[in-house]
Write a protein that holds these residues in place. Structure first.
Motif, PDB file in Angstrom:
ATOM      1  N   ASP A  64      12.176 -11.329  15.337  1.00  0.00           N
ATOM      2  CA  ASP A  64      12.510  -9.795  15.360  1.00  0.00           C
ATOM      3  C   ASP A  64      12.449  -9.406  13.896  1.00  0.00           C
ATOM      4  O   ASP A  64      13.479  -9.397  13.090  1.00  0.00           O
ATOM      5  CB  ASP A  64      13.902  -9.605  16.037  1.00  0.00           C
ATOM      6  N   SER A  65      11.495  -8.270  13.628  1.00  0.00           N
ATOM      7  CA  SER A  65      11.437  -8.154  12.071  1.00  0.00           C
ATOM      8  C   SER A  65      12.473  -6.973  11.823  1.00  0.00           C
ATOM      9  O   SER A  65      12.448  -6.600  10.733  1.00  0.00           O
ATOM     10  CB  SER A  65       9.899  -7.247  12.115  1.00  0.00           C
ATOM     11  N   GLN A  66      13.018  -6.546  12.791  1.00  0.00           N
ATOM     12  CA  GLN A  66      14.194  -5.382  12.537  1.00  0.00           C
ATOM     13  C   GLN A  66      15.267  -5.856  12.193  1.00  0.00           C
ATOM     14  O   GLN A  66      16.246  -5.011  11.755  1.00  0.00           O
ATOM     15  CB  GLN A  66      14.285  -4.416  13.776  1.00  0.00           C
ATOM     16  N   ARG A  67      15.656  -7.196  12.028  1.00  0.00           N
ATOM     17  CA  ARG A  67      16.975  -7.825  11.897  1.00  0.00           C
ATOM     18  C   ARG A  67      17.154  -7.647  10.320  1.00  0.00           C
ATOM     19  O   ARG A  67      16.173  -8.049   9.802  1.00  0.00           O
ATOM     20  CB  ARG A  67      16.926  -9.261  12.373  1.00  0.00           C
ATOM     21  N   SER A  68      18.122  -7.253   9.828  1.00  0.00           N
ATOM     22  CA  SER A  68      18.511  -7.069   8.612  1.00  0.00           C
ATOM     23  C   SER A  68      19.391  -8.214   7.913  1.00  0.00           C
ATOM     24  O   SER A  68      19.396  -8.530   6.647  1.00  0.00           O
ATOM     25  CB  SER A  68      19.166  -5.675   8.010  1.00  0.00           C
ATOM     26  N   ASP A  69      19.850  -9.078   8.667  1.00  0.00           N
ATOM     27  CA  ASP A  69      20.817 -10.354   8.135  1.00  0.00           C
ATOM     28  C   ASP A  69      19.699 -11.376   7.926  1.00  0.00           C
ATOM     29  O   ASP A  69      18.606 -11.455   8.109  1.00  0.00           O
ATOM     30  CB  ASP A  69      21.641 -10.665   9.529  1.00  0.00           C
ATOM     31  N   ASN A  70      20.278 -12.360   7.156  1.00  0.00           N
ATOM     32  CA  ASN A  70      19.393 -13.523   6.732  1.00  0.00           C
ATOM     33  C   ASN A  70      19.511 -14.607   8.013  1.00  0.00           C
ATOM     34  O   ASN A  70      20.459 -15.179   8.593  1.00  0.00           O
ATOM     35  CB  ASN A  70      20.138 -14.287   5.898  1.00  0.00           C
ATOM     36  N   GLU A  87       4.368  -2.055  15.332  1.00  0.00           N
ATOM     37  CA  GLU A  87       5.499  -2.343  14.477  1.00  0.00           C
ATOM     38  C   GLU A  87       6.409  -0.846  14.263  1.00  0.00           C
ATOM     39  O   GLU A  87       7.476  -0.916  14.253  1.00  0.00           O
ATOM     40  CB  GLU A  87       5.228  -2.815  13.365  1.00  0.00           C
ATOM     41  N   LYS A  91       9.883   0.198  15.063  1.00  0.00           N
ATOM     42  CA  LYS A  91      10.967   0.875  14.286  1.00  0.00           C
ATOM     43  C   LYS A  91      11.703   1.946  14.578  1.00  0.00           C
ATOM     44  O   LYS A  91      13.020   2.399  14.491  1.00  0.00           O
ATOM     45  CB  LYS A  91      10.171   0.908  12.671  1.00  0.00           C
ATOM     46  N   GLY A 127      15.567   2.553  15.573  1.00  0.00           N
ATOM     47  CA  GLY A 127      16.212   3.586  14.840  1.00  0.00           C
ATOM     48  C   GLY A 127      16.819   4.554  15.609  1.00  0.00           C
ATOM     49  O   GLY A 127      18.125   5.028  15.385  1.00  0.00           O
ATOM     50  N   SER A 159      19.797   2.909  17.115  1.00  0.00           N
ATOM     51  CA  SER A 159      20.998   2.833  16.373  1.00  0.00           C
ATOM     52  C   SER A 159      21.727   4.219  15.933  1.00  0.00           C
ATOM     53  O   SER A 159      22.760   4.411  16.057  1.00  0.00           O
ATOM     54  CB  SER A 159      20.502   2.319  15.086  1.00  0.00           C
TER      55      SER A 159
END
Length: 270
Positions: free
Chosen positions: A151-157, A248, A252, A256, A259
């Motif tokens: 999932d390219s929307q994940r901001s965690d590592n 993509e 997003k 967004g 969220s």
């Protein structure tokens, strides 16, 4: 119709899926054979399949997405990640790769080593219903891992998707081998079944993985990370009329908006 088929066909991606599935089935089945050292252990088989998938994801993931599994391709189709035509060609490539891998391995080993040749079947007095349930659950966890780790929307590592997916395959085998030999992949089951002519219980290894994969897609897209796109946009993706960058961007916007909606609800509750 022909125009749509030709537009959805990418030779490079087709060959990537074929070669990756061929190598995966070749090395995976090889680990199930009864070599001179004796019966292969569960750990040996589990890690061979897991490392095989992880290696292929790393090798061709940027070319075709490295599905290497019809159930994964169908789940991505249901989730409106790929087109219907692309799914069709991917499954053809995966099936061909699996048959080539199984056929080549069959030619390289003597009959006494082949044994059951890794054909998936219920074992240890497992019923067809139990085998089906196991394949659904194991494929569910695999595809859920695939959706989450890519999932390219994940901001965690998130680390390495190739390692995560490979370990998910290992996890499935550590339990599934005792029940069904662990498939989670219709192509992996189809290759040795066709070469040996043994299709008994074969339906389980299509219905189970595909059902589990679709359930994982629905849970991820509608419960964990809602993927809200209109019916017209979904149809454009399924027809192959929307480019990757457009898909993509829509995702997003979708994530967004969800969220913002969640934050708004939280403020109202406070």
């Amino acid at each position: 119709m022909l125009k749509e088929l030709s537009a959805g066909f990418c030779l490079k991606a087709f060959l990537a899926e074929l070669i990756a599935t061929f190598l995966f089935v070749f090395v995976g089945l090889g680990s199930t054979l009864s070599w001179s050292l004796g019966i292969p252990t569960v750990l040996q088989i589990a890690f061979t399949f897991g490392l095989g998938i992880g290696t292929m994801v790393q090798a061709v993931g940027h070319i075709s997405g490295a599905h290497i599994n019809p159930a994964v391709s169908i789940a991505l189709l249901v989730g409106a990640r790929i087109s219907l035509v692309q799914t069709f060609f991917y499954i053809i490539a995966q099936m061909l790769g699996a048959v080539i891998g199984a056929a080549l391995l069959s030619e390289f080993v003597s009959p006494e080593i082949k044994g059951g040749f890794g054909v998936n079947q219920p074992s240890n007095n497992v019923t067809s219903g139990q085998a089906l349930a196991i394949e659904i659950v194991l494929t569910f966890q695999l595809v859920l891992c695939i959706f989450a780790s890519t999932d390219s929307q994940r901001s965690d590592n998130i680390g390495s998707p190739a390692i995560s997916i490979g370990l998910s395959v290992v996890l499935g085998h550590l339990l599934g081998i005792y029940y069904t030999g662990c498939s989670m992949n219709p192509a992996r089951s189809f290759g040795p079944a066709l070469i040996t002519g043994n299709f008994e219980y074969h339906w389980i290894f299509w219905v189970g993985p595909i059902t589990g994969a679709i359930l994982a897609c629905l849970v991820y897209d509608y419960l964990f990370v809602p993927y809200s796109i209109s019916s017209s946009e979904r149809m454009e993706i399924l027809r192959g009329n929307m480019q990757e960058n457009e898909k993509e961007e829509r995702r997003k916007q979708s994530v967004g908006l969800n969220s913002l909606y969640s934050q708004s609800n939280h403020k109202e509750k406070v």
